[in-house]
Design a protein around this motif. Sequence first.
Motif, PDB file in Angstrom:
ATOM      1  N   VAL A 103      82.902  95.694 -33.792  1.00 46.64           N
ATOM      2  CA  VAL A 103      82.030  96.251 -34.835  1.00 46.64           C
ATOM      3  C   VAL A 103      80.630  96.505 -34.256  1.00 46.64           C
ATOM      4  O   VAL A 103      80.046  97.585 -34.431  1.00 46.64           O
ATOM      5  CB  VAL A 103      81.940  95.304 -36.058  1.00 46.64           C
ATOM      6  CG1 VAL A 103      80.857  95.766 -37.035  1.00 46.64           C
ATOM      7  CG2 VAL A 103      83.288  95.199 -36.760  1.00 46.64           C
ATOM      8  N   VAL A 104      80.102  95.497 -33.552  1.00 47.27           N
ATOM      9  CA  VAL A 104      78.763  95.648 -32.984  1.00 47.27           C
ATOM     10  C   VAL A 104      78.747  96.759 -31.930  1.00 47.27           C
ATOM     11  O   VAL A 104      77.843  97.609 -31.906  1.00 47.27           O
ATOM     12  CB  VAL A 104      78.262  94.312 -32.372  1.00 47.27           C
ATOM     13  CG1 VAL A 104      76.849  94.472 -31.820  1.00 47.27           C
ATOM     14  CG2 VAL A 104      78.293  93.196 -33.420  1.00 47.27           C
ATOM     15  N   ARG A 123      77.443 102.416 -29.894  1.00 49.53           N
ATOM     16  CA  ARG A 123      77.911 103.760 -29.506  1.00 49.53           C
ATOM     17  C   ARG A 123      77.419 104.840 -30.442  1.00 49.53           C
ATOM     18  O   ARG A 123      77.164 105.962 -30.017  1.00 49.53           O
ATOM     19  CB  ARG A 123      79.448 103.784 -29.585  1.00 49.53           C
ATOM     20  CG  ARG A 123      80.150 103.413 -28.308  1.00 49.53           C
ATOM     21  CD  ARG A 123      81.588 103.880 -28.363  1.00 49.53           C
ATOM     22  NE  ARG A 123      82.303 103.284 -29.468  1.00 49.53           N
ATOM     23  CZ  ARG A 123      83.186 102.304 -29.355  1.00 49.53           C
ATOM     24  NH1 ARG A 123      83.478 101.795 -28.178  1.00 49.53           N
ATOM     25  NH2 ARG A 123      83.787 101.823 -30.412  1.00 49.53           N
ATOM     26  N   ALA A 124      77.349 104.521 -31.739  1.00 48.55           N
ATOM     27  CA  ALA A 124      77.149 105.569 -32.738  1.00 48.55           C
ATOM     28  C   ALA A 124      75.980 105.256 -33.655  1.00 48.55           C
ATOM     29  O   ALA A 124      76.168 104.919 -34.818  1.00 48.55           O
ATOM     30  CB  ALA A 124      78.417 105.710 -33.566  1.00 48.55           C
ATOM     31  N   PRO A 125      74.731 105.349 -33.146  1.00 50.57           N
ATOM     32  CA  PRO A 125      73.596 104.908 -33.944  1.00 50.57           C
ATOM     33  C   PRO A 125      73.456 105.623 -35.280  1.00 50.57           C
ATOM     34  O   PRO A 125      72.914 105.068 -36.215  1.00 50.57           O
ATOM     35  CB  PRO A 125      72.386 105.206 -33.046  1.00 50.57           C
ATOM     36  CG  PRO A 125      72.878 106.126 -31.986  1.00 50.57           C
ATOM     37  CD  PRO A 125      74.323 105.842 -31.820  1.00 50.57           C
ATOM     38  N   ALA A 168      80.680  99.348 -31.707  1.00 50.63           N
ATOM     39  CA  ALA A 168      80.781 100.659 -32.371  1.00 50.63           C
ATOM     40  C   ALA A 168      79.397 101.113 -32.843  1.00 50.63           C
ATOM     41  O   ALA A 168      79.066 102.301 -32.777  1.00 50.63           O
ATOM     42  CB  ALA A 168      81.756 100.594 -33.543  1.00 50.63           C
ATOM     43  N   GLY A 169      78.582 100.160 -33.304  1.00 52.85           N
ATOM     44  CA  GLY A 169      77.227 100.498 -33.735  1.00 52.85           C
ATOM     45  C   GLY A 169      76.336 100.896 -32.572  1.00 52.85           C
ATOM     46  O   GLY A 169      75.464 101.754 -32.714  1.00 52.85           O
TER      47      GLY A 169
END
Lengths: 193, 193
Positions: B174-175, B180-182, B177-178
């Motif tokens: 989850v972290v 990678r995709a701000p 992914a954040g």
Amino acid sequence: MAIRRQDILAAAQRILSEYGLADLTMRRLAAELDVQPGALYWHVPNKQALLAELADDLLARVPEPSSRRRWDRQLTQLATDLRTTLLGQRDGAEVVSASRASSLDTSHLGKRIVEIVQAGGHTHAHASASRDALLHFVIGYTFDEQSHALMAEHGAAPARFGDSDAAYAAALSVVIAGVRAPTAGRAAPRPAG
Amino acid sequence: MAIRRQDILAAAQRILSEYGLADLTMRRLAAELDVQPGALYWHVPNKQALLAELADDLLARVPEPSSRRRWDRQLTQLATDLRTTLLGQRDGAEVVSASRASSLDTSHLGKRIVEIVQAGGHTHAHASASRDALLHFVIGYTFDEQSHALMAEHGAAPARFGDSDAAYAAALSVVIAGVRAPTAGRAAPRPAG
């Protein structure tokens, strides 16, 4: 004279605010209430139980986010208010951390996070992983802030400069982006046919 | 007989492994080395300095991720190895947490995370926010695991069931992914014209 549960809690909060968690002992609590230690045990049998009471009381102060806001903004609000609540109590993050080691994921707050993420259209598995990511991030971050402030107070660390609210908001937005986009950055599936 | 820095570190690690952080005092350390407490001060003037040495030694064991992997996989590897390293030392997360309150963001590991995220094409501001999100998540998560294990050992909490490595990997993803995709999940900008 019978001691009431709320008097015990209030006395524990006074000791915590004035002396910190390291000095909060059952003996000191009894002295603050002017009773024998044995008189407390019916209400709080040990320090773990006391920490759990303090943590529950602290977490209950985190306001429920407005259900009219978009689900991801509700999460941001919840995580922002959780930090504010923890910072509002000396050693707040440590109290919650120490007492929640057994039950953070099953706490009321943990359940609310799972509900909000599921309301955003995500699976229960992703909602549970998001709860773990978010809660451990917030508590870890705030624990560090409070430890550092204490060290700076004692001259054991330099004071921090910059806008601490903005730094927290930026780090939080990274975690929230991950909650929103579990597969972001992976190769997009090819259209069928 | 002169004491060497590495002997002090080794003795501190023995006390930590056997008795835990609460029992690691300068007095006990001197006794373990069979010297007067004053003899230690040239190497480690106080407990904070000792914790910093222990934390540096622990963090130096986290292997450098392979630069041939994609940047986000390097981050996942780093965060996975950091947890494994902390869990490998009794009270490891607490040692790092207590000693790093002053300097987590400027640590070698913190700098490496910023470099890796920037190599992924992100701004320095996003890389710094990602470092804060990732490090506080990993340390907060591992701290909770170690506290819980200790409580379960003393019968103060029920043992946890399920695959703890898989639960950690899910929350970590989850972290990541954040990171990678701000801007994932925000309204897409309208095409011009």
